[in-house]
Write a protein that holds these residues in place. Structure first.
Motif, mmCIF file in Angstrom:
data_model
loop_
_atom_site.group_PDB
_atom_site.id
_atom_site.type_symbol
_atom_site.label_atom_id
_atom_site.label_comp_id
_atom_site.label_asym_id
_atom_site.label_seq_id
_atom_site.Cartn_x
_atom_site.Cartn_y
_atom_site.Cartn_z
ATOM 1 N N SER A 12 84.918 47.478 60.614
ATOM 2 C CA SER A 12 83.839 47.342 61.591
ATOM 3 C C SER A 12 82.545 47.957 61.069
ATOM 4 C CB SER A 12 84.240 47.963 62.926
ATOM 5 O OG SER A 12 84.463 49.345 62.771
ATOM 6 N N ILE A 13 82.618 49.086 60.394
ATOM 7 C CA ILE A 13 81.432 49.692 59.786
ATOM 8 C C ILE A 13 80.866 48.776 58.712
ATOM 9 C CG2 ILE A 13 80.635 51.627 58.340
ATOM 10 C CD1 ILE A 13 80.986 52.330 61.293
ATOM 11 N N LEU A 14 81.741 48.156 57.937
ATOM 12 C CA LEU A 14 81.315 47.233 56.890
ATOM 13 C C LEU A 14 80.614 46.018 57.488
ATOM 14 C CD1 LEU A 14 81.443 46.626 53.825
ATOM 15 C CD2 LEU A 14 83.576 45.456 54.277
ATOM 16 N N PHE A 21 72.097 44.922 56.792
ATOM 17 C CA PHE A 21 71.523 44.726 55.464
ATOM 18 C C PHE A 21 70.868 43.356 55.337
ATOM 19 C CE2 PHE A 21 72.109 43.497 50.935
ATOM 20 C CZ PHE A 21 71.211 44.404 50.390
ATOM 21 N N THR A 22 71.519 42.313 55.832
ATOM 22 C CA THR A 22 70.910 40.983 55.767
ATOM 23 C C THR A 22 69.673 40.897 56.663
ATOM 24 O OG1 THR A 22 72.453 40.162 57.443
ATOM 25 C CG2 THR A 22 73.036 39.778 55.138
ATOM 26 N N GLY A 23 69.690 41.564 57.801
ATOM 27 C CA GLY A 23 68.501 41.609 58.645
ATOM 28 C C GLY A 23 67.353 42.338 57.967
ATOM 29 N N TRP A 24 67.664 43.420 57.267
ATOM 30 C CA TRP A 24 66.643 44.164 56.531
ATOM 31 C C TRP A 24 66.063 43.318 55.403
ATOM 32 C CZ3 TRP A 24 66.420 46.136 51.484
ATOM 33 C CH2 TRP A 24 65.414 47.068 51.262
ATOM 34 N N LEU A 25 66.919 42.566 54.715
ATOM 35 C CA LEU A 25 66.438 41.693 53.640
ATOM 36 C C LEU A 25 65.506 40.609 54.182
ATOM 37 C CD1 LEU A 25 69.644 41.188 51.466
ATOM 38 C CD2 LEU A 25 67.617 42.508 50.861
ATOM 39 N N ARG A 26 65.866 40.009 55.296
ATOM 40 C CA ARG A 26 65.018 38.965 55.901
ATOM 41 C C ARG A 26 63.696 39.534 56.382
ATOM 42 N NH1 ARG A 26 69.670 36.087 59.343
ATOM 43 N NH2 ARG A 26 70.608 34.908 57.637
ATOM 44 N N LYS A 27 63.740 40.727 56.951
ATOM 45 C CA LYS A 27 62.528 41.349 57.472
ATOM 46 C C LYS A 27 61.526 41.636 56.348
ATOM 47 C CE LYS A 27 61.217 45.521 59.984
ATOM 48 N NZ LYS A 27 61.746 46.734 60.586
ATOM 49 N N ARG A 28 62.015 42.015 55.202
ATOM 50 C CA ARG A 28 61.147 42.345 54.068
ATOM 51 C C ARG A 28 60.914 41.167 53.126
ATOM 52 N NH1 ARG A 28 60.164 47.863 53.811
ATOM 53 N NH2 ARG A 28 61.625 49.077 55.007
ATOM 54 N N ILE A 39 78.211 38.918 42.773
ATOM 55 C CA ILE A 39 78.436 40.179 42.063
ATOM 56 C C ILE A 39 78.594 41.324 43.061
ATOM 57 C CG2 ILE A 39 77.377 41.856 40.505
ATOM 58 C CD1 ILE A 39 76.064 39.479 39.065
ATOM 59 N N GLY A 40 77.733 41.367 44.062
ATOM 60 C CA GLY A 40 77.826 42.408 45.077
ATOM 61 C C GLY A 40 79.102 42.328 45.894
ATOM 62 N N SER A 41 79.526 41.111 46.215
ATOM 63 C CA SER A 41 80.762 40.941 46.993
ATOM 64 C C SER A 41 81.982 41.372 46.201
ATOM 65 C CB SER A 41 80.924 39.488 47.420
ATOM 66 O OG SER A 41 79.867 39.087 48.230
ATOM 67 N N VAL A 42 82.034 40.983 44.935
ATOM 68 C CA VAL A 42 83.163 41.396 44.088
ATOM 69 C C VAL A 42 83.182 42.915 43.937
ATOM 70 C CG1 VAL A 42 84.095 41.287 41.746
ATOM 71 C CG2 VAL A 42 83.358 39.201 42.885
ATOM 72 N N GLY A 43 82.003 43.520 43.752
ATOM 73 C CA GLY A 43 81.929 44.975 43.664
ATOM 74 C C GLY A 43 82.381 45.657 44.935
ATOM 75 N N LEU A 44 81.985 45.124 46.084
ATOM 76 C CA LEU A 44 82.381 45.703 47.364
ATOM 77 C C LEU A 44 83.880 45.556 47.605
ATOM 78 C CD1 LEU A 44 81.306 47.103 49.886
ATOM 79 C CD2 LEU A 44 80.991 44.847 50.892
ATOM 80 N N ILE A 45 84.433 44.403 47.269
ATOM 81 C CA ILE A 45 85.876 44.193 47.425
ATOM 82 C C ILE A 45 86.646 45.135 46.507
ATOM 83 C CG2 ILE A 45 87.726 42.531 46.986
ATOM 84 C CD1 ILE A 45 85.783 40.364 48.046
ATOM 85 N N MET A 46 86.156 45.311 45.280
ATOM 86 C CA MET A 46 86.823 46.241 44.365
ATOM 87 C C MET A 46 86.742 47.680 44.865
ATOM 88 S SD MET A 46 85.894 44.803 40.574
ATOM 89 C CE MET A 46 86.591 46.226 39.763
#
Length: 95
Positions: A12-14, A21-28, A39-46
């Protein structure tokens, strides 16, 4: 039962973190390409796999295996996450 609650809380925290994070990216107006997400998804899963390995091996009373497996999986996960972050920040700094 305790691990179900722990990993449910982590999930739930994730989910909240990724949404924010996606909202922050869109805002900026930060553009992220598909391979940076990959790459980020594979890193997070690992990283999540490393945490699960740590808890699983500690519960079976194998502390050396827990920490060495955590390092063996966690360090490459952090390298992938840092690589994705560097790709995004350097490309958006140029434009």
């Amino acid at each position: 039962m305790q691990y179900f609650l722990l990993f449910g809380f982590i999930g739930s925290i994730l989910a909240i973190g990724l949404y924010s994070f996606t909202g922050w990216l869109r805002k900026r107006n930060v553009g992220v390409l598909w391979y940076e997400w990959l790459i980020g998804s594979v890193g997070l899963i690992m990283l999540l796999l490393a945490i699960q390995h740590l808890f699983g091996a500690m519960s079976e009373l194998f502390p050396y295996a827990a920490w060495s497996g955590f390092a063996a999986i966690g360090i490459p996960a952090l390298i992938l996450l840092l690589t994705a972050w560097q790709l995004i920040s350097r490309r958006n700094k140029q434009s």
